[in-house]
Design a protein around this motif. Structure first.
Motif, mmCIF file in Angstrom:
data_model
loop_
_atom_site.group_PDB
_atom_site.id
_atom_site.type_symbol
_atom_site.label_atom_id
_atom_site.label_comp_id
_atom_site.label_asym_id
_atom_site.label_seq_id
_atom_site.Cartn_x
_atom_site.Cartn_y
_atom_site.Cartn_z
ATOM 1 N N ALA A 276 8.672 -76.412 56.494
ATOM 2 C CA ALA A 276 7.742 -76.293 57.236
ATOM 3 C C ALA A 276 7.050 -75.068 57.935
ATOM 4 C CB ALA A 276 7.975 -77.544 58.273
ATOM 5 N N GLY A 277 8.103 -74.598 58.417
ATOM 6 C CA GLY A 277 7.845 -72.929 58.947
ATOM 7 C C GLY A 277 7.050 -72.178 57.805
ATOM 8 N N GLN A 278 8.060 -72.139 56.658
ATOM 9 C CA GLN A 278 7.414 -71.728 55.485
ATOM 10 C C GLN A 278 5.992 -71.781 54.944
ATOM 11 O OE1 GLN A 278 9.329 -68.582 53.780
ATOM 12 N NE2 GLN A 278 9.837 -69.049 55.756
ATOM 13 N N ARG A 279 5.781 -72.959 55.010
ATOM 14 C CA ARG A 279 4.470 -73.667 54.613
ATOM 15 C C ARG A 279 3.266 -73.714 55.653
ATOM 16 N NH1 ARG A 279 3.635 -73.611 49.499
ATOM 17 N NH2 ARG A 279 2.388 -75.591 49.400
ATOM 18 N N SER A 280 3.598 -73.353 56.767
ATOM 19 C CA SER A 280 2.697 -73.224 57.852
ATOM 20 C C SER A 280 2.511 -71.723 58.046
ATOM 21 C CB SER A 280 3.105 -73.809 59.147
ATOM 22 O OG SER A 280 4.163 -73.641 59.693
ATOM 23 N N GLY A 281 3.557 -70.818 57.825
ATOM 24 C CA GLY A 281 3.224 -69.614 58.076
ATOM 25 C C GLY A 281 3.766 -69.236 59.520
ATOM 26 N N ILE A 412 8.763 -82.518 57.520
ATOM 27 C CA ILE A 412 7.497 -81.858 57.235
ATOM 28 C C ILE A 412 6.493 -82.634 57.914
ATOM 29 C CG2 ILE A 412 6.109 -80.992 55.247
ATOM 30 C CD1 ILE A 412 8.760 -80.393 53.941
ATOM 31 N N GLU A 413 6.365 -83.801 57.778
ATOM 32 C CA GLU A 413 5.244 -84.629 58.427
ATOM 33 C C GLU A 413 5.120 -84.681 59.691
ATOM 34 O OE1 GLU A 413 2.853 -85.974 57.395
ATOM 35 O OE2 GLU A 413 2.373 -87.785 58.533
ATOM 36 N N ALA A 414 6.288 -84.534 60.625
ATOM 37 C CA ALA A 414 6.467 -84.406 61.818
ATOM 38 C C ALA A 414 5.594 -83.099 62.310
ATOM 39 C CB ALA A 414 7.726 -84.351 62.377
ATOM 40 N N VAL A 415 5.818 -82.084 61.404
ATOM 41 C CA VAL A 415 5.420 -80.824 61.898
ATOM 42 C C VAL A 415 3.883 -80.608 61.662
ATOM 43 C CG1 VAL A 415 5.337 -78.329 61.327
ATOM 44 C CG2 VAL A 415 7.589 -79.594 61.384
ATOM 45 N N ARG A 416 3.628 -81.507 60.409
ATOM 46 C CA ARG A 416 1.848 -81.447 60.192
ATOM 47 C C ARG A 416 1.494 -82.122 61.325
ATOM 48 N NH1 ARG A 416 -1.663 -85.109 58.909
ATOM 49 N NH2 ARG A 416 -0.304 -86.906 59.107
ATOM 50 N N ILE A 417 1.782 -83.127 61.738
ATOM 51 C CA ILE A 417 1.173 -83.865 63.138
ATOM 52 C C ILE A 417 1.135 -82.898 64.164
ATOM 53 C CG2 ILE A 417 1.216 -85.894 64.724
ATOM 54 C CD1 ILE A 417 2.148 -87.439 62.086
ATOM 55 N N PRO A 449 3.624 -79.704 51.109
ATOM 56 C CA PRO A 449 2.258 -79.744 51.773
ATOM 57 C C PRO A 449 1.918 -78.395 52.165
ATOM 58 C CG PRO A 449 3.465 -81.613 52.334
ATOM 59 C CD PRO A 449 4.376 -81.065 51.577
ATOM 60 N N ASP A 450 0.950 -78.023 52.047
ATOM 61 C CA ASP A 450 0.402 -76.760 52.536
ATOM 62 C C ASP A 450 -0.277 -76.734 54.021
ATOM 63 O OD1 ASP A 450 -0.861 -74.266 53.076
ATOM 64 O OD2 ASP A 450 -2.192 -74.226 51.394
ATOM 65 N N LEU A 451 0.435 -76.231 54.891
ATOM 66 C CA LEU A 451 0.195 -76.549 56.247
ATOM 67 C C LEU A 451 -0.553 -75.442 57.082
ATOM 68 C CD1 LEU A 451 3.689 -78.192 57.447
ATOM 69 C CD2 LEU A 451 1.615 -79.446 56.655
ATOM 70 N N THR A 452 -0.736 -74.311 55.999
ATOM 71 C CA THR A 452 -1.491 -73.330 56.798
ATOM 72 C C THR A 452 -2.768 -73.497 57.465
ATOM 73 O OG1 THR A 452 -2.444 -72.764 54.637
ATOM 74 C CG2 THR A 452 -0.581 -71.532 55.459
ATOM 75 N N GLY A 453 -3.583 -74.499 56.655
ATOM 76 C CA GLY A 453 -4.632 -75.044 57.527
ATOM 77 C C GLY A 453 -4.636 -75.695 58.864
ATOM 78 N N THR A 454 -3.396 -76.290 59.190
ATOM 79 C CA THR A 454 -3.094 -76.715 60.493
ATOM 80 C C THR A 454 -3.093 -75.922 61.709
ATOM 81 O OG1 THR A 454 -0.786 -76.831 60.164
ATOM 82 C CG2 THR A 454 -2.137 -78.588 59.374
ATOM 83 N N VAL A 455 -3.123 -74.593 61.614
ATOM 84 C CA VAL A 455 -2.563 -73.564 62.533
ATOM 85 C C VAL A 455 -3.837 -73.406 63.411
ATOM 86 C CG1 VAL A 455 -1.369 -71.417 63.153
ATOM 87 C CG2 VAL A 455 -0.747 -72.759 61.615
ATOM 88 N N GLY A 456 -4.689 -72.551 62.551
ATOM 89 C CA GLY A 456 -6.127 -72.111 63.238
ATOM 90 C C GLY A 456 -6.018 -71.494 64.702
#
Ligand code: SF4
Lengths: 665, 367
Positions: A276-281, A412-417, A449-456
């Motif tokens: 999740a860290g890698q996929r969110s950056g 990963i799902e928990a991190v997405r949320i 899942p690509d989580l980069t879009g969740t950071v912003g």
């Protein structure tokens, strides 16, 4: 008591036929029996290395290609007095030529390394099961320690089982006579002798174990050599002895093509966090305090510094989550891992995370409670604590994985949320998932899942002051997700202060205005409720779509409930399995789904916590079935409960007399 | 405290402490400004301490001296707990968090350890840091995380309206101790030195020069700095430090700590500090001892025993109170070592997620 012509071991169910073939090995005529599944339990003293032996047998079995599920069971004491009942440690492994969902209700084979292990495990071994004992350990002293007045090897009390006493200790010593090791040290290899015997009996590949031992003891070559020698001696003993006339073959299970590894829940959860860290950056920051059964996550994550993972072993549970929240404020992905008592201590900081609306992952590996409870046993009794265990209206999302491998995806799902909605998220694992293992299809990193879009992160003003000057408002929300703007320290012009006091909508200044407080309380709730829009429909398995009884579960009961439903269906009855992964918020269609069934049963390892939530929210007459023994449900018992519900419901769905208990699980 | 020109924090260099995600958004936001004025650090929030509270003077002193450190205000973060003093972040135009009771050092630890590029401050009080948060305080000090802790000690609970605190003197009559307090108080300096804190100082709210001097040294120190600030609560404990503030008694009972100078104090330097027979320190009359026997102050002594002995000179009623820097020694910082371990790991291992997921014993099905 030698088992010369035993019935097939490992197939006590009537729908499986064992096929025997004969093979000549070492001059003896031995038969090979094909089985579809076996449950083996290894039990011994905490010092006998049963967990290691079990894990090795599991690895051999995994690499052979069987489906499998494991249940380690060990005492809370690190090393209780040798040979006593509290010191018994066991490891159960279920493996099969088809997909299975549980570590098995009861063993087909029990290996007991001493009288204590026999005494505390024998009642679980069904009559006719294979019982292998280390006869060397049945000394008057050891028997007296656990209260045996007479020797069970001699008093006929084991006649109901196929009992094979094997002098495991002395044979190990004989095998290592030339190793140069002292008696004490040589004796410690008896678990490897036992593993060798079992490896022969179940046609397991042996190279992996030899490689493992070489690696494990690379700095002590004499110990490595002794263990390998004991392992081979055990294997050869099986091949040549008359004590075992039969060996068993369990074909590989059909699995989808791909790369597999065996994985425990705690390992999968750790890897999920790294991924999740890698996929969110975002860099991971774990703040944790050691606690059973969650500490392995701290251990695992502390190995992954190369991935930018920082681990902080805090002075207490409160500092663990505090530091994680501080890191989140700075733009890291804050994580804290604990078990129930730790969640209680973290409650106030979780409230602060709710108020400051920062992403934070809280992992609760549940164990028996209340208070210190049963640290090494499993339970699901923190659900209501996760939901409500804070002052004020402090809603947060709750997610539970359903199997060891699923801990990866759930993390990963928990991190997405957490990132998408800027909120603390509670991930509820449990002791059974944490320590249990199963084969896991290794995913490709790019497919996650690509989580980069969740950071912003915010980079500029998002509002204007009354005079029109551009300003940054930390509580300005995304209209769709209601997530607030997240500006990290270091960003020019966006300096702001957050904290535990109520915030004014938008600008985030302290506000004691009654209408604003009412609005903010409702907005925080609406944000969490709105997560339901992103989670998809309820997971329902109802093969024909016309079952009238449904079983609903969450978390690790997925396996036992699924296995029970298979039994029910094999008996000709119909049942639906509903599994809830997102417990807060529930999927939007859950109410409708529940309304479809005449009866809904909810098995839980607590006193009915999910049932309480379902009844409160949907006014459905959910029937709670509970167990808090520190052990997972047995699927046969659950099947009986379900069958009873089906057969006593207004419209019986099957002819009377068709029992569901003997079906394949 | 970092005093680097944060405008040039080494983005893109090996061991870069900031993640690319943070670095990118920080870069997008524009140029940092380090030539600040005191007014640049004020916010539009109305300051809500009681009129006459010592917190006002501390706030003014901090706002006036901070610009001289050359740190951009967006690179400063102030974390506080609960109590009157913990309102501090709202009045500072920096990043800030007004957190929960006692936990500020823990929260600041996570921030400082994951963002070594920031200047992290903790503002706390005697109840916040020595009662409910005592554990976090001592652990932050022993770890030596790079942050500066300002402990406003007013020897009373102000926000909850006047109960005795862990620094109140024995016998103190308050709302919760009508017959007098029976708790022995903490000496915060002794406590911090017991935790092997690398920087420990003490200052008076009303002494702008002395306060600024200690704050500057604390801010420039690498590692955890603790500054105890005697702060008057004019509502619930007015005059608590009068003995030291009053020009008539102040010189008599305060011992100014000046690096490299003999510890001589009092009117006409009549009193001094000498070694006692048990390895500690004692007060003597200057004209009764050899000049060579007067202790010369050295805050950089590695062994905390000297600074500890200094902290024990004062009594509960504040006679013989040393003011200034007790200890300032250099040790590796927690965040620095953490960053180093990450850098080492990155050299030893590549961060290949596929390799990590497919690690351990694996097998392949099909194909
Ligand atoms: S109660 Fe005391 S410490 Fe608090 S603001 Fe008022 S004067 Fe200051």
């Amino acid at each position: 008591m030698t088992a010369s012509t035993p019935p097939p071991i490992g197939a006590p169910h009537d729908d499986v036929s064992a096929t025997a073939a004969h093979a000549a090995t070492g001059g003896l005529v031995k038969s090979v029996v094909a089985l579809d599944r076996v449950v083996i339990r290894l039990a011994g003293d905490s010092g006998d290395g049963m967990q290691l032996t079990g894990n090795r047998f599991t690895s051999e079995t995994a690499s052979f290609g069987n489906d499998l599920s494991t249940l380690p069971n060990f005492p809370a004491e690190i090393r209780a007095p040798t040979g006593t009942l509290p010191g018994v440690s066991s490891f159960q492994l279920h493996f099969a030529d088809h997909d299975i969902m549980t570590p098995g209700d009861a063993p087909d084979v029990l290996v007991a390394m001493n009288p204590a292990a026999l005494k505390s495990n024998l009642s679980d071994l069904p009559g006719g099961g294979l019982l292998i004992l280390d006869s060397d350990e049945f000394t008057p002293r050891n028997l007296a320690k656990v209260g045996y007045a007479t020797n069970p090897l001699e008093d006929g009390s084991l006649e109901a089982w196929q009992t094979v006493p094997v002098p495991l200790t002395s044979m190990t010593l004989d095998a290592l006579a030339d190793s140069g090791l002292g008696k004490k040290e040589a004796e410690r290899s008896k678990n490897m002798f036992t593993l060798g015997l079992l490896s022969w009996m179940y046609h397991r590949p042996t190279e992996g174990t030899v490689r493992f031992l070489e690696r494990q003891f690379r700095r002590k070559p004499d110990i490595a050599a002794a263990n390998i020698a004991a392992f081979r001696a055990g294997y050869n003993y099986g091949e040549t002895t008359e004590a075992f006339a039969v060996s068993y073959e369990i074909k590989p299970a059909p699995m989808e093509a791909g790369l597999y590894r065996n994985i425990s829940g705690n390992q999968a959860l750790s890897l999920g966090i790294v991924a999740a860290g890698q996929r969110s950056g975002l860099p991971i920051f774990l703040g944790a305090y050691p606690i059973t059964p969650a500490s392995d996550i701290l251990h695992e994550l502390s190995k992954h510094k190369a991935f930018g993972v920082r681990t902080f072993q805090a002075e207490d549970e409160i500092a663990g989550i505090g530091a994680a929240l501080g890191a989140s404020f700075g733009g890291a992905l804050g994580v804290t891992t604990t078990s129930g008592p730790g969640v209680a201590l973290k409650a106030e900081t979780i409230g602060l995370a709710v108020m400051t609306e920062l992403p934070l992952l809280i992992v609760d590996v549940q164990r028996g409670g209340p208070s210190t409870g049963l640290p090494t046993k499993t339970e699901q009794s923190d659900l209501l604590q996760a939901m409500f265990g804070r002052n004020g209206e402090a809603p947060l999302p709750v997610i539970a994985p359903r199997s060891p491998g699923d801990c990866f995806d759930a993390a990963i799902e928990a991190v997405r949320i957490a990132l998408t909605y800027r909120t603390p998220v509670m991930l509820l694992s449990d002791g059974y998932l944490a320590n249990g293992a199963e084969p896991w299809a290794v995913p490709e990193a790019d497919s996650l899942p690509d989580l980069t879009g969740t950071v912003g992160f915010a980079t500029g003003p998002n509002a204007a002051a009354t005079d029109g000057t551009p300003e940054f408002h930390p509580y300005q929300r995304d209209p769709e997700t209601l997530a607030r703007a997240w500006a990290v320290p270091g960003t020019v012009g966006l300096q702001h202060r957050i904290g535990g006091l109520e915030k004014a909508d938008g600008n985030g200044n302290i506000s004691y205005d009654p209408a604003n407080h009412d609005f903010m309380v409702r907005t925080r709730q609406a944000k969490i409720d709105g997560i339901a829009a992103s989670i998809g429909p309820t997971d329902v398995e109802d093969p024909d779509g016309d079952a009238t009884v449904a079983v609903i579960g969450w978390g690790s009961t997925y396996g036992p409930i699924g296995a029970a439903c298979r039994r029910i269906r094999a008996s000709g009855r119909k049942v639906a399995q509903i599994h809830v992964r997102h417990i807060n918020p529930f999927p939007t269609d859950l109410g409708e789904v529940l309304a479809r069934y005449d009866r809904v049963i909810c098995p839980e390892m607590n006193l009915g916590q999910l049932a309480l939530l379902l009844r409160a929210k949907y006014l459905v007459d959910v029937q709670s079935h509970t167990q808090v023994s520190g052990m997972p449900f047995r699927s046969a018992e659950l099947a009986a409960v379900i069958q009873d519900a089906i057969d006593t419901s207004s419209t019986p769905a099957v002819p009377a007399g068709a029992a569901a208990n003997g079906a394949t699980q | 405290m970092t005093t680097l020109d944060t405008h040039v924090h080494d983005l893109g260099m090996p061991g870069n402490p900031i993640s690319a995600a943070v670095a990118d958004s920080v870069a997008l936001a524009g140029e940092k400004k380090t030539d600040l004025k005191a007014k640049d650090l004020k916010t539009d929030q109305e300051v809500r301490w009681c009129p006459g509270c010592g917190d006002y003077v501390i706030l003014n002193a901090v706002q006036s001296f901070l610009p001289s450190l050359g740190i951009a205000r967006e690179d400063m973060v102030i974390i506080s707990g609960i109590g009157c003093s913990s309102r501090f972040p709202y009045y500072m135009n920096t990043y800030g968090m007004h957190s929960i009771h006692g936990r500020a050092p823990a929260i600041a630890t996570g921030l400082a350890a994951s963002r070594p590029d920031l200047s992290v401050w903790v503002v706390t009080g005697d109840g916040d840091s020595l009662s409910i948060g005592g554990n976090h305080l001592i652990h932050a000090l022993r770890r030596n995380v790079n942050m500066t802790i300002l402990l406003f000690n007013n020897r009373i609970y102000g926000l909850t309206k006047g109960q005795y605190s862990p620094t109140s003197e024995v016998g103190k009559v308050t709302k919760s101790t009508p017959m007098g307090s029976i708790d022995a108080p903490f000496n915060p300096i002794s406590l911090a030195l017991g935790a092997d804190a690398t920087f420990v100082g003490r200052a008076m709210d009303s002494d702008r020069k002395g306060l600024t001097d200690v704050l500057r040294q604390a801010a420039e120190h690498q590692g955890t700095s603790l500054v105890e600030i005697y702060q008057n609560c004019n509502i619930f404990n007015d005059g608590a430090f009068e003995l030291l503030k009053d020009p008539n008694t102040g010189t008599q009972w305060s011992i100014p700590l000046e690096q490299g100078k003999p510890l001589v104090f009092g009117p006409e330097g009549a009193a001094c500090v000498v070694k006692d027979d048990f390895g500690g320190l004692r007060i003597a009359e200057t004209n009764q001892v050899d000049a060579d026997d007067i202790v010369v102050h050295d805050a950089t002594r590695e062994n905390p025993a000297y600074a500890f002995a200094l902290s024990r000179l004062s009594s509960q009623d504040l006679r013989y109170t040393p003011m200034g820097v007790f200890r300032s020694v250099s040790k590796p910082t927690y965040d620095g070592m953490m960053t180093e371990q990450l850098d080492t790991a990155k050299v030893q291992q590549t961060a290949d997620l596929d390799a990590l997921l497919g690690g351990g014993e694996t097998w392949t099905v099909g194909n």
